[in-house]
Design a protein around this motif. Structure first.
Motif, PDB file in Angstrom:
ATOM      1  N   ALA A   1       0.836  -1.200   0.000  1.00 58.61           N
ATOM      2  CA  ALA A   1       0.000   0.000   0.000  1.00 58.61           C
ATOM      3  C   ALA A   1       0.870   1.248   0.000  1.00 58.61           C
ATOM      4  N   ILE A   2       0.536   2.210  -0.863  1.00 55.58           N
ATOM      5  CA  ILE A   2       1.358   3.418  -0.969  1.00 55.58           C
ATOM      6  C   ILE A   2       0.725   4.623  -0.269  1.00 55.58           C
ATOM      7  N   PHE A   3      -0.511   4.472   0.195  1.00 56.24           N
ATOM      8  CA  PHE A   3      -1.156   5.532   0.961  1.00 56.24           C
ATOM      9  C   PHE A   3      -1.439   5.024   2.374  1.00 56.24           C
ATOM     10  N   PRO A   4      -1.248   5.873   3.390  1.00 57.32           N
ATOM     11  CA  PRO A   4      -1.376   5.404   4.781  1.00 57.32           C
ATOM     12  C   PRO A   4      -2.772   4.955   5.169  1.00 57.32           C
ATOM     13  N   PHE A   5      -3.793   5.410   4.450  1.00 51.83           N
ATOM     14  CA  PHE A   5      -5.171   5.042   4.798  1.00 51.83           C
ATOM     15  C   PHE A   5      -5.632   3.735   4.155  1.00 51.83           C
TER      16      PHE A   5
ATOM     17  N   HIS B   1     -12.802  14.524  -4.150  1.00 53.14           N
ATOM     18  CA  HIS B   1     -11.784  15.116  -5.010  1.00 53.14           C
ATOM     19  C   HIS B   1     -11.312  14.100  -6.039  1.00 53.14           C
ATOM     20  N   ILE B   2     -10.851  14.594  -7.182  1.00 52.21           N
ATOM     21  CA  ILE B   2     -10.310  13.743  -8.240  1.00 52.21           C
ATOM     22  C   ILE B   2      -8.787  13.744  -8.223  1.00 52.21           C
ATOM     23  N   GLY B   3      -8.168  14.882  -7.942  1.00 48.86           N
ATOM     24  CA  GLY B   3      -6.713  14.996  -7.955  1.00 48.86           C
ATOM     25  C   GLY B   3      -6.072  14.303  -6.767  1.00 48.86           C
ATOM     26  N   LEU B   4      -5.014  13.534  -7.036  1.00 48.63           N
ATOM     27  CA  LEU B   4      -4.334  12.797  -5.966  1.00 48.63           C
ATOM     28  C   LEU B   4      -3.770  13.728  -4.899  1.00 48.63           C
ATOM     29  N   VAL B   5      -3.347  14.923  -5.290  1.00 47.73           N
ATOM     30  CA  VAL B   5      -2.849  15.895  -4.313  1.00 47.73           C
ATOM     31  C   VAL B   5      -3.911  16.172  -3.255  1.00 47.73           C
ATOM     32  N   ASN B   6      -5.145  16.401  -3.705  1.00 49.62           N
ATOM     33  CA  ASN B   6      -6.238  16.699  -2.785  1.00 49.62           C
ATOM     34  C   ASN B   6      -6.705  15.472  -2.019  1.00 49.62           C
ATOM     35  N   ILE B   7      -6.642  14.302  -2.661  1.00 48.24           N
ATOM     36  CA  ILE B   7      -7.037  13.060  -1.990  1.00 48.24           C
ATOM     37  C   ILE B   7      -6.080  12.760  -0.839  1.00 48.24           C
ATOM     38  N   VAL B   8      -4.783  12.900  -1.072  1.00 46.58           N
ATOM     39  CA  VAL B   8      -3.793  12.662  -0.025  1.00 46.58           C
ATOM     40  C   VAL B   8      -3.959  13.680   1.106  1.00 46.58           C
ATOM     41  N   ALA B   9      -4.206  14.939   0.740  1.00 48.91           N
ATOM     42  CA  ALA B   9      -4.364  15.988   1.748  1.00 48.91           C
ATOM     43  C   ALA B   9      -5.663  15.850   2.521  1.00 48.91           C
ATOM     44  N   GLY B  10      -6.644  15.194   1.912  1.00 47.90           N
ATOM     45  CA  GLY B  10      -7.950  15.068   2.557  1.00 47.90           C
ATOM     46  C   GLY B  10      -8.768  16.341   2.455  1.00 47.90           C
ATOM     47  N   LYS B  11      -8.373  17.239   1.574  1.00 49.30           N
ATOM     48  CA  LYS B  11      -9.097  18.500   1.381  1.00 49.30           C
ATOM     49  C   LYS B  11      -8.640  19.133   0.071  1.00 49.30           C
TER      50      LYS B  11
ATOM     51  N   ILE C   1      -0.720  27.872  -1.027  1.00 49.32           N
ATOM     52  CA  ILE C   1      -0.707  26.591  -1.750  1.00 49.32           C
ATOM     53  C   ILE C   1       0.607  25.857  -1.510  1.00 49.32           C
ATOM     54  N   LYS C   2       1.719  26.585  -1.543  1.00 48.86           N
ATOM     55  CA  LYS C   2       3.013  25.950  -1.328  1.00 48.86           C
ATOM     56  C   LYS C   2       3.105  25.311   0.053  1.00 48.86           C
ATOM     57  N   GLU C   3       2.565  25.958   1.054  1.00 47.13           N
ATOM     58  CA  GLU C   3       2.576  25.396   2.407  1.00 47.13           C
ATOM     59  C   GLU C   3       1.760  24.108   2.471  1.00 47.13           C
ATOM     60  N   GLN C   4       0.613  24.080   1.814  1.00 46.50           N
ATOM     61  CA  GLN C   4      -0.211  22.874   1.787  1.00 46.50           C
ATOM     62  C   GLN C   4       0.482  21.744   1.017  1.00 46.50           C
ATOM     63  N   LEU C   5       1.207  22.099  -0.035  1.00 47.59           N
ATOM     64  CA  LEU C   5       1.938  21.083  -0.796  1.00 47.59           C
ATOM     65  C   LEU C   5       3.077  20.483   0.029  1.00 47.59           C
ATOM     66  N   ARG C   6       3.686  21.287   0.899  1.00 41.43           N
ATOM     67  CA  ARG C   6       4.711  20.753   1.808  1.00 41.43           C
ATOM     68  C   ARG C   6       4.110  19.703   2.745  1.00 41.43           C
ATOM     69  N   LYS C   7       2.884  19.924   3.182  1.00 43.38           N
ATOM     70  CA  LYS C   7       2.207  18.964   4.055  1.00 43.38           C
ATOM     71  C   LYS C   7       1.883  17.670   3.296  1.00 43.38           C
ATOM     72  N   VAL C   8       1.501  17.813   2.035  1.00 41.82           N
ATOM     73  CA  VAL C   8       1.246  16.621   1.204  1.00 41.82           C
ATOM     74  C   VAL C   8       2.521  15.806   1.060  1.00 41.82           C
TER      75      VAL C   8
ATOM     76  N   HIS D   1       4.941  15.566   3.133  1.00 41.39           N
ATOM     77  CA  HIS D   1       5.172  14.859   4.403  1.00 41.39           C
ATOM     78  C   HIS D   1       4.274  13.623   4.518  1.00 41.39           C
ATOM     79  N   LEU D   2       3.036  13.739   4.052  1.00 44.03           N
ATOM     80  CA  LEU D   2       2.087  12.625   4.143  1.00 44.03           C
ATOM     81  C   LEU D   2       2.462  11.448   3.249  1.00 44.03           C
ATOM     82  N   LEU D   3       3.314  11.673   2.260  1.00 44.14           N
ATOM     83  CA  LEU D   3       3.675  10.615   1.318  1.00 44.14           C
ATOM     84  C   LEU D   3       4.759   9.671   1.848  1.00 44.14           C
ATOM     85  N   GLY D   4       5.236   9.892   3.072  1.00 38.91           N
ATOM     86  CA  GLY D   4       6.181   8.947   3.672  1.00 38.91           C
ATOM     87  C   GLY D   4       7.623   9.382   3.543  1.00 38.91           C
ATOM     88  N   GLU D   5       8.509   8.482   3.998  1.00 41.45           N
ATOM     89  CA  GLU D   5       9.927   8.831   4.148  1.00 41.45           C
ATOM     90  C   GLU D   5      10.835   8.261   3.066  1.00 41.45           C
TER      91      GLU D   5
END
Length: 393
Positions: free
Chosen positions: A150-154, A314-324, A357-364, A366-370
């Motif tokens: 699985a590549i997404f934490p959920f 949401h359709i875009g993976l960026v928004n799906i990962v962010a949950g918003k 937007i850039k700040e939210q992308l930084r959070k995305v 982080h959510l994608l793992g290490e």
């Protein structure tokens, strides 16, 4: 010694993907496997990147990857021919020790059933997006797949009550992120002015995407040029496509659009804003941190059917990962050149909006793992090819 005896000294992994992103993930997996288990050989369905890592390509993934019910119908003979060939491989002298499936669910889940019947262990990497639609498929996946990366934490929690080994490995793109050039050096190499704004036009890697989306992207570029003649345009051409797919329509637009075939992260980093198709590329852009607008268009009837099935906001993976809604999505009729252009200009001209937007992308990011995803999956594949129990070694 016969060819069969010679080949028997090595274990074989049949690997199948139909997407350009899957070709990238497959190539990274094969590269990691070379270090972890040099005796594991790869053959199957993929593209240029997998071939460069030593995978024997039986069919080109880009010839099979289409989006939409009607597009699949048009390509059905080629898809069916490839499926029957792979099915015969599962029962032949070249029977693999493990089947590795990457995304491409409609094709790959059917192939998984054939592998299960043939006694070939199945590893699914970049699993079907059951969280988006047809959640009932988790039971089908559990029946046909032995291990799932699985590549997404959920994702693991979706399979908690089922008899399948699911391991969260993080997103493969995290380790793939490399910037080889500065923005200034990249733009100067392509004859563009680093002092002027640069807008990326990211048309995707599928021919079916070009059919429904590229004219909108070209119209967006025309609109932007009319409003801001100082804007420069970069258009990355996926290796699954050819420059000739774009020449005629770009020449007809009368615009100067620089087509490139470089490291996608360098291209995204050189842009101040991007208008992009939906898909894995939006996560690649997010990793770099460039603000973007997402475009999604397909056959109207296919979209009408899909709208009833898809259960995510949401359709875009960026928004799906962010949950918003981190970045704006322009879907079907709402994807007009005027609306997309207005969003791109908002990004370019409003510093506070761009920074948000850039700040939210930084959070995305982080959510994608290490990172280390490809190595984890390579170990799973190695264990399964040796007939080892899960989590052994």
């Amino acid at each position: 010694m016969s060819d069969h005896d010679l080949n028997a000294q090595h274990r074989r992994a049949l690997i199948v993907t139909g997407e350009a992103s899957g070709d990238l993930h497959g190539a990274n997996l094969i590269r990691a496997a070379h270090d972890i288990d040099p005796d594991l050989e790869f053959f199957g369905v993929g593209g240029r990147r997998m071939e460069e890592q030593g995978c024997e390509i039986l069919f080109r993934g880009e010839e099979l990857a289409v989006v939409g019910l009607f597009e699949v119908a048009a390509h059905f003979p080629a898809i069916y021919r490839a499926f029957r060939k792979l099915e015969s491989v599962l029962k032949s002298d070249r029977r693999p020790d493990v089947l590795i499936l990457i995304d491409f669910p409609e094709f790959n889940l059917r192939l998984a059933a054939k592998a299960k019947a043939a006694g070939v262990p199945v590893l699914y990497y970049v699993s079907p997006q059951v969280w988006a639609w047809r959640r009932g498929r988790v039971k089908t996946i559990a029946r046909r797949v032995d291990r799932l990366a699985a590549i997404f934490p959920f994702e693991p929690q979706l399979y908690e009550s089922l008899d399948i080994d699911v391991e969260y490995v993080g997103h493969p793109l995290v380790a793939d992120l490399t910037l080889k050039e500065s923005r200034q050096a990249y733009l100067e190499r392509h004859g563009l002015d680093p002092e002027r704004p640069v807008v990326g036009l990211f048309p995707g890697s599928r021919r079916s995407e070009l059919k429904y989306i590229f004219d909108t992207i070209a119209d967006t570029a025309r609109t932007l040029h009319r409003l801001r003649p100082d804007i420069q345009f970069l258009l990355p051409v996926a290796h699954s496509l050819k420059h000739t797919n774009f020449y005629e329509r770009i020449l007809g637009s009368g615009l100067k659009i620089k087509m490139v075939q470089d490291n996608i992260y360098d291209t995204a980093n050189a842009c101040d804003a991007i208008a992009s198709v939906s898909g894995t590329v939006t996560l690649q852009i997010a990793l770099v941190g460039t603000p973007l607008a997402i475009i999604y268009k397909m056959n109207p009837l296919t979209f009408a059917i899909g709208k009833r099935l898809v259960k995510v906001p949401h359709i875009g993976l960026v928004n799906i990962v962010a949950g918003k809604g981190v970045v704006r999505e322009f879907i079907q009729e709402a994807a007009s050149a005027e609306a997309i252009s207005a969003e791109v200009l908002h990004i370019l001209e409003d510093q506070a909006y761009r920074d948000q937007i850039k700040e939210q992308l930084r959070k995305v990011r982080h959510l994608l793992g290490e990172g280390g995803c490809s190595e984890k999956v390579a170990r799973m594949a190695s264990e399964m090819s040796k007939g080892l129990e899960e989590n052994s070694g």
